[in-house]
Design a protein around this motif. Sequence first.
Motif, short mmCIF file in Angstrom:
data_model
loop_
_atom_site.label_atom_id
_atom_site.label_comp_id
_atom_site.label_asym_id
_atom_site.label_seq_id
_atom_site.Cartn_x
_atom_site.Cartn_y
_atom_site.Cartn_z
N LEU A 1 0.84 -1.20 0.00
CA LEU A 1 0.00 0.00 0.00
C LEU A 1 0.87 1.25 0.00
O LEU A 1 1.70 1.43 0.90
CB LEU A 1 -0.91 0.00 1.22
CG LEU A 1 -1.91 -1.16 1.34
CD1 LEU A 1 -2.59 -1.15 2.70
CD2 LEU A 1 -2.95 -1.08 0.22
N ILE A 2 0.67 2.13 -1.01
CA ILE A 2 1.42 3.38 -1.11
C ILE A 2 0.42 4.53 -1.22
O ILE A 2 0.19 5.09 -2.29
CB ILE A 2 2.36 3.38 -2.34
CG1 ILE A 2 3.15 2.07 -2.43
CG2 ILE A 2 3.32 4.57 -2.29
CD1 ILE A 2 4.00 1.96 -3.67
N THR B 1 -1.18 11.05 2.08
CA THR B 1 -1.72 11.36 3.39
C THR B 1 -3.24 11.48 3.32
O THR B 1 -3.95 11.08 4.25
CB THR B 1 -1.13 12.68 3.91
OG1 THR B 1 0.30 12.58 3.94
CG2 THR B 1 -1.63 13.00 5.31
N SER B 2 -3.74 11.99 2.19
CA SER B 2 -5.18 12.19 2.02
C SER B 2 -5.94 10.88 1.80
O SER B 2 -7.17 10.87 1.89
CB SER B 2 -5.44 13.14 0.84
OG SER B 2 -4.85 12.62 -0.34
N SER B 3 -5.23 9.80 1.50
CA SER B 3 -5.93 8.54 1.23
C SER B 3 -5.58 7.44 2.24
O SER B 3 -5.73 6.26 1.95
CB SER B 3 -5.61 8.05 -0.20
OG SER B 3 -4.22 7.87 -0.38
N LEU B 4 -5.15 7.84 3.43
CA LEU B 4 -4.83 6.85 4.46
C LEU B 4 -6.05 6.02 4.85
O LEU B 4 -5.96 4.81 5.07
CB LEU B 4 -4.25 7.54 5.70
CG LEU B 4 -2.86 8.14 5.58
CD1 LEU B 4 -2.45 8.81 6.88
CD2 LEU B 4 -1.84 7.08 5.19
N GLN C 1 6.14 4.63 4.02
CA GLN C 1 6.39 5.41 5.24
C GLN C 1 5.15 6.14 5.75
O GLN C 1 5.02 6.37 6.96
CB GLN C 1 7.48 6.44 4.98
CG GLN C 1 8.86 5.87 4.75
CD GLN C 1 9.84 6.98 4.46
OE1 GLN C 1 10.18 7.76 5.33
NE2 GLN C 1 10.28 7.07 3.22
N GLN C 2 4.26 6.54 4.83
CA GLN C 2 3.08 7.30 5.23
C GLN C 2 2.20 6.54 6.23
O GLN C 2 1.41 7.13 6.96
CB GLN C 2 2.23 7.67 4.00
CG GLN C 2 2.82 8.77 3.15
CD GLN C 2 3.84 8.23 2.17
OE1 GLN C 2 4.21 7.07 2.22
NE2 GLN C 2 4.30 9.08 1.27
N ILE D 1 -3.05 5.28 11.86
CA ILE D 1 -3.23 3.98 11.22
C ILE D 1 -3.53 2.92 12.28
O ILE D 1 -4.40 2.06 12.10
CB ILE D 1 -1.97 3.61 10.42
CG1 ILE D 1 -1.86 4.51 9.19
CG2 ILE D 1 -2.00 2.14 9.99
CD1 ILE D 1 -3.00 4.38 8.21
N LEU D 2 -2.81 2.97 13.39
CA LEU D 2 -3.05 2.01 14.47
C LEU D 2 -4.46 2.16 15.02
O LEU D 2 -5.14 1.16 15.30
CB LEU D 2 -2.03 2.22 15.60
CG LEU D 2 -0.55 2.04 15.25
CD1 LEU D 2 0.31 2.31 16.48
CD2 LEU D 2 -0.28 0.66 14.70
N LYS D 3 -4.90 3.40 15.17
CA LYS D 3 -6.21 3.67 15.76
C LYS D 3 -7.34 3.13 14.91
O LYS D 3 -8.27 2.49 15.42
CB LYS D 3 -6.36 5.17 15.97
CG LYS D 3 -7.71 5.57 16.56
CD LYS D 3 -7.79 7.09 16.75
CE LYS D 3 -9.14 7.50 17.33
NZ LYS D 3 -9.23 8.97 17.52
#
Length: 492
Positions: free
Chosen positions: A332-333, A336-339, A359-360, A366-368
């Motif tokens: 997955l790359i 920031t707007s598509s996390l 890295q993003q 992401i954990l939350k």
Amino acid sequence: MTTKQENIRLLASLGIAGVLVAVILGLVSKFSPEIQSTPNSMVTPRGSSRAPTPEWMSLGEKLLVTADKTDNKEAGVNAVKSGDFGTAVIKFQASLQTMRNDPETLIYLNNAKIANSKALKVGVIAPIGNSLNEAKETLRGVAQAQDEINNGGGINGVPLQLEISNLNSFDQLDKIDNELVKDANLVAVVGFGRNEELYKKNGLVRVSPGSSRNQMGQNQAQAYGDSKYVFNISPNREIFNQALAEYIVKKERRTNIAICRDTSFRTSQDTSNQDRSNQERLNQDIVKEYTEFITKAGGKVTATDCDLGAANFRANDVIPKAISDGAEALLLIPRTSSLNVAVDVARANRNRLTLFGSQQLYSERILKFGQGDIKGMVVPVPWHRDANRSMDKGNSFADRALKLWGGDVSPRTATAYDAMQVIIAGLKENSTRQGLQKVLSNPNFSAMGATGKIQFSASGQRQGGVFLARIEPCEPGKPCASSTGYNFVLVQ
């Protein structure tokens, strides 16, 4: 009569001589501050005349991080403004008692302790008005470095002074760069900038916590030049991509990989076509790099079309298509707007494909939101709190940061700390602008920091310095760095 005339002539001569001496002394008094030179390795004491700085720049006389304002902090700033550094020290110390993780106050405290003494002055660019969390993470890194070196006696006995520049928008970069390079008392700058040639022209070193390939609008001309003035603590993007690609194929034994990227470019309407074109080309380059590194490692990228930014994108459609294309893993790359979209894909995966991310995806957000759906995902990072801990048990950077700030810090704090460690190591050898540049340009130069041994290539890029982290649930009954129940665990 003759004697009387001679006496009159003598008195007249003495009078004229006295007038001339008075005039000369007056001229010397008036112009001596301008003709006396101050070594460019030392700050002009703040008690002397000093041109007023812009409202976005401060040594402690202005409050830039208004979100962390306390009565004591505000009183400390006012005391600095009036030259009462003793009161400023007391007020800043009191403010830290109630808000210990405020890096701006710690910087101003250490500056106030210097008062009007000589010091080595370093500028720090922080996006306070653009990204407050990022700015505070950066400021914590440089503040910790300043606090440690000054409490240890300074750089060869000379304290380190930090001047903060608040970056409100990337359009302001040129203005900040121009303001910094013209300050003859400044020996170095920490932070990202736009115009590398400007730093080279003015002989000023800039050390960036980031890498040259992920900084907005940065000129890449230096990479091909012979004299470097800009150095990057975080490795180039290609090094991160190569490390993850080789891990996927050689360590995890996944040879067929599907890639999800985001080709969209969401920004303001006044963004130029050139900027859009550059961003689209950057996206293509990242996918191309991963494809080349995966292929070179012995794997291959499937033909699966997965565009996280597509208007008609459906996360539930991706996994079956990737599996039918022979994929064993999914990379997955996102932007920031598509996390959130990347998390949707991980949720739709239901542990069928092994997940990897860029890295993003190294963030608590992401954990939350990912929770168990992202368990096992591996991402490349510039630093991990457990990195290098075995080298200095109980007194590693992470341990000292935890004690100072009252909590774990981010990779951005670690790389900002390392940017200062590079400058400090260089200034110990030569405390002038020109001397610092020569020291850092030496191929044998190295410094130890939070991210390990720091060395630069011939173009000023960081060599090495990539870590891998896997998302795992926190162990019951044991401390967890995250409040989400999941954590990034260093891959040994």
